[in-house]
Design a protein around this motif. Structure first.
Motif, PDB file in Angstrom:
ATOM      1  N   ASN A   9       7.794 -75.483 136.085  1.00 18.51           N
ATOM      2  CA  ASN A   9       9.061 -74.991 135.562  1.00 18.51           C
ATOM      3  C   ASN A   9       8.847 -74.593 134.106  1.00 18.51           C
ATOM      4  OD1 ASN A   9      10.909 -75.557 137.803  1.00 18.51           O
ATOM      5  ND2 ASN A   9      10.435 -77.695 137.398  1.00 18.51           N
ATOM      6  N   GLN A  10       9.467 -73.464 133.706  1.00 17.09           N
ATOM      7  CA  GLN A  10       9.293 -72.971 132.345  1.00 17.09           C
ATOM      8  C   GLN A  10      10.627 -72.460 131.803  1.00 17.09           C
ATOM      9  OE1 GLN A  10       6.011 -70.121 131.333  1.00 17.09           O
ATOM     10  NE2 GLN A  10       7.724 -68.824 130.763  1.00 17.09           N
ATOM     11  N   SER A  11      10.840 -72.681 130.517  1.00 12.57           N
ATOM     12  CA  SER A  11      12.015 -72.141 129.831  1.00 12.57           C
ATOM     13  C   SER A  11      11.814 -70.650 129.558  1.00 12.57           C
ATOM     14  CB  SER A  11      12.254 -72.890 128.519  1.00 12.57           C
ATOM     15  OG  SER A  11      11.201 -72.622 127.614  1.00 12.57           O
ATOM     16  N   LEU A  12      12.886 -69.971 129.205  1.00 12.91           N
ATOM     17  CA  LEU A  12      12.788 -68.551 128.875  1.00 12.91           C
ATOM     18  C   LEU A  12      11.851 -68.285 127.706  1.00 12.91           C
ATOM     19  CD1 LEU A  12      16.483 -67.295 129.198  1.00 12.91           C
ATOM     20  CD2 LEU A  12      14.553 -66.717 130.680  1.00 12.91           C
ATOM     21  N   ASP A  13      11.751 -69.253 126.803  1.00 16.76           N
ATOM     22  CA  ASP A  13      10.872 -69.058 125.650  1.00 16.76           C
ATOM     23  C   ASP A  13       9.483 -69.668 125.843  1.00 16.76           C
ATOM     24  OD1 ASP A  13      12.117 -71.564 125.467  1.00 16.76           O
ATOM     25  OD2 ASP A  13      12.314 -71.522 123.298  1.00 16.76           O
ATOM     26  N   GLY A  14       9.133 -69.978 127.077  1.00 14.37           N
ATOM     27  CA  GLY A  14       7.745 -70.299 127.402  1.00 14.37           C
ATOM     28  C   GLY A  14       7.315 -71.745 127.393  1.00 14.37           C
ATOM     29  N   TYR A  15       8.258 -72.687 127.367  1.00 12.75           N
ATOM     30  CA  TYR A  15       7.893 -74.100 127.280  1.00 12.75           C
ATOM     31  C   TYR A  15       8.167 -74.854 128.580  1.00 12.75           C
ATOM     32  CZ  TYR A  15       7.723 -73.097 122.307  1.00 12.75           C
ATOM     33  OH  TYR A  15       7.424 -72.559 121.085  1.00 12.75           O
ATOM     34  N   VAL A  16       7.402 -75.923 128.772  1.00 11.55           N
ATOM     35  CA  VAL A  16       7.612 -76.828 129.901  1.00 11.55           C
ATOM     36  C   VAL A  16       8.093 -78.168 129.337  1.00 11.55           C
ATOM     37  CG1 VAL A  16       5.899 -75.696 131.354  1.00 11.55           C
ATOM     38  CG2 VAL A  16       5.189 -77.596 129.944  1.00 11.55           C
ATOM     39  N   ASP A  17       9.115 -78.724 129.947  1.00  8.60           N
ATOM     40  CA  ASP A  17       9.641 -80.017 129.495  1.00  8.60           C
ATOM     41  C   ASP A  17      10.507 -80.587 130.603  1.00  8.60           C
ATOM     42  OD1 ASP A  17      10.991 -82.182 128.367  1.00  8.60           O
ATOM     43  OD2 ASP A  17      11.094 -81.238 126.392  1.00  8.60           O
ATOM     44  N   HIS A  18       9.950 -81.499 131.388  1.00  7.62           N
ATOM     45  CA  HIS A  18      10.678 -82.050 132.540  1.00  7.62           C
ATOM     46  C   HIS A  18      11.908 -82.852 132.129  1.00  7.62           C
ATOM     47  CE1 HIS A  18       8.298 -85.534 131.430  1.00  7.62           C
ATOM     48  NE2 HIS A  18       9.169 -86.261 132.088  1.00  7.62           N
ATOM     49  N   ASP A  19      11.986 -83.278 130.876  1.00  6.94           N
ATOM     50  CA  ASP A  19      13.149 -84.040 130.421  1.00  6.94           C
ATOM     51  C   ASP A  19      14.313 -83.154 129.988  1.00  6.94           C
ATOM     52  OD1 ASP A  19      12.041 -86.584 130.793  1.00  6.94           O
ATOM     53  OD2 ASP A  19      11.058 -86.528 128.832  1.00  6.94           O
ATOM     54  N   ARG A  20      14.052 -81.905 129.648  1.00  8.01           N
ATOM     55  CA  ARG A  20      15.085 -81.033 129.105  1.00  8.01           C
ATOM     56  C   ARG A  20      15.758 -80.153 130.156  1.00  8.01           C
ATOM     57  NH1 ARG A  20      14.045 -79.564 123.633  1.00  8.01           N
ATOM     58  NH2 ARG A  20      16.056 -78.539 123.740  1.00  8.01           N
ATOM     59  N   PHE A  21      15.077 -79.899 131.277  1.00  9.09           N
ATOM     60  CA  PHE A  21      15.672 -79.136 132.371  1.00  9.09           C
ATOM     61  C   PHE A  21      14.871 -79.408 133.631  1.00  9.09           C
ATOM     62  CE2 PHE A  21      12.463 -76.354 130.636  1.00  9.09           C
ATOM     63  CZ  PHE A  21      11.894 -75.743 131.745  1.00  9.09           C
ATOM     64  N   GLY A  22      15.492 -79.152 134.760  1.00  9.45           N
ATOM     65  CA  GLY A  22      14.814 -79.398 136.015  1.00  9.45           C
ATOM     66  C   GLY A  22      15.377 -78.521 137.114  1.00  9.45           C
ATOM     67  N   PRO A  23      14.888 -78.694 138.317  1.00 12.04           N
ATOM     68  CA  PRO A  23      15.309 -77.851 139.425  1.00 12.04           C
ATOM     69  C   PRO A  23      16.688 -78.218 139.961  1.00 12.04           C
ATOM     70  CG  PRO A  23      13.760 -79.499 140.202  1.00 12.04           C
ATOM     71  CD  PRO A  23      13.852 -79.652 138.707  1.00 12.04           C
ATOM     72  N   ASP A  24      17.413 -77.196 140.460  1.00  7.29           N
ATOM     73  CA  ASP A  24      18.641 -77.483 141.198  1.00  7.29           C
ATOM     74  C   ASP A  24      18.250 -77.923 142.611  1.00  7.29           C
ATOM     75  OD1 ASP A  24      18.038 -75.155 142.680  1.00  7.29           O
ATOM     76  OD2 ASP A  24      19.627 -73.964 141.753  1.00  7.29           O
ATOM     77  N   GLU A  25      19.231 -78.217 143.461  1.00  8.51           N
ATOM     78  CA  GLU A  25      18.937 -78.733 144.805  1.00  8.51           C
ATOM     79  C   GLU A  25      18.088 -77.767 145.623  1.00  8.51           C
ATOM     80  OE1 GLU A  25      22.284 -80.173 147.052  1.00  8.51           O
ATOM     81  OE2 GLU A  25      23.114 -81.196 145.306  1.00  8.51           O
ATOM     82  N   THR A  26      18.378 -76.474 145.537  1.00 14.42           N
ATOM     83  CA  THR A  26      17.636 -75.488 146.320  1.00 14.42           C
ATOM     84  C   THR A  26      16.179 -75.417 145.875  1.00 14.42           C
ATOM     85  OG1 THR A  26      19.662 -74.211 146.615  1.00 14.42           O
ATOM     86  CG2 THR A  26      17.593 -73.076 147.076  1.00 14.42           C
ATOM     87  N   LEU A  27      15.948 -75.389 144.577  1.00 17.05           N
ATOM     88  CA  LEU A  27      14.579 -75.337 144.072  1.00 17.05           C
ATOM     89  C   LEU A  27      13.847 -76.643 144.369  1.00 17.05           C
ATOM     90  CD1 LEU A  27      12.329 -73.845 142.619  1.00 17.05           C
ATOM     91  CD2 LEU A  27      13.320 -74.606 140.437  1.00 17.05           C
ATOM     92  N   PHE A  28      14.528 -77.769 144.270  1.00 20.43           N
ATOM     93  CA  PHE A  28      13.876 -79.037 144.587  1.00 20.43           C
ATOM     94  C   PHE A  28      13.442 -79.050 146.054  1.00 20.43           C
ATOM     95  CE2 PHE A  28      13.376 -83.504 145.604  1.00 20.43           C
ATOM     96  CZ  PHE A  28      12.611 -83.928 144.529  1.00 20.43           C
ATOM     97  N   ARG A  29      14.284 -78.535 146.944  1.00 17.68           N
ATOM     98  CA  ARG A  29      13.926 -78.456 148.369  1.00 17.68           C
ATOM     99  C   ARG A  29      12.699 -77.556 148.545  1.00 17.68           C
ATOM    100  NH1 ARG A  29      13.647 -81.626 152.312  1.00 17.68           N
ATOM    101  NH2 ARG A  29      12.147 -80.411 153.406  1.00 17.68           N
TER     102      ARG A  29
END
Length: 186
Positions: A9-29
């Motif tokens: 998972n990546q932010s629009l500005d190019g960073y990965v941070d599992h604590d700041r954002f994550g997948p919705d139900e569809t993406l998690f599936r």
């Protein structure tokens, strides 16, 4: 022969941070299905430490979280580390020559091996060992953190794109053979 795939998972500005954002139900599936189809996972010690969360059951997990944990536990895992002295169930510690170890895995394993973590992916990218990059782009701007491309920026060719759920775009790339080390991170 295995294909090595780096996806996060990546932010629009190019960073990965599992604590700041994550997948919705569809993406998690989607991730549950993806883990269930993989031949294994390749981790550095930091990412492996984070993923060990799935080793222990949590009574508050959803059905999808339990399904992910079951699939993840069943996968062979290879952990690249010079500091760890042991790893958990269904995992093998890799020490020494990374290039040789991953080339051996590619030759011995059939299917897709996921590589997780920007530091390990950077090293594998420099060695020309990543066959595919998957960016799960989220509409989040972090402003700082660990970049998806940490220390090595490969030349890539877009090979696919797909919206997954309401908040993620999966972008698929193949390396074209070039790339550059980064002198300084943004």
């Amino acid at each position: 022969m295995a294909r090595i795939v780096y996806g996060m998972n990546q932010s629009l500005d190019g960073y990965v941070d599992h604590d700041r954002f994550g997948p919705d139900e569809t993406l998690f599936r989607h991730f549950v299905d993806e883990v269930g189809s993989q031949a294994g996972c390749l981790y550095g010690h930091t990412m492996y430490g984070l993923m060990r969360y799935w080793d222990d059951d949590d009574p508050g997990w959803s059905d999808d979280e339990r399904a992910y944990a079951t699939a993840w536990r069943a996968l062979p895992k290879w952990v690249v580390s010079s500091t760890l002295t042991g790893v958990g169930p269904n995992a093998t510690l890799i020490r020494g020559d990374l290039d040789q170890a991953v080339r051996r895995l590619k030759g011995e394993v059939d299917g897709e091996i996921e590589v997780a973590g920007p530091v390990l992916a950077s090293g594998l990218g420099r060695l020309g060992l990543i066959d595919e990059y998957r960016i799960y782009l989220h509409p989040v701007v972090l402003g700082h953190g660990t970049p998806y491309f940490k220390g090595f920026r490969p030349e890539l060719r877009l090979t696919g794109h797909e919206q997954i759920g309401e908040r993620a775009l999966k972008l698929t790339f193949e390396p074209t053979g070039g790339g550059a080390a980064c002198a300084a991170e943004p």
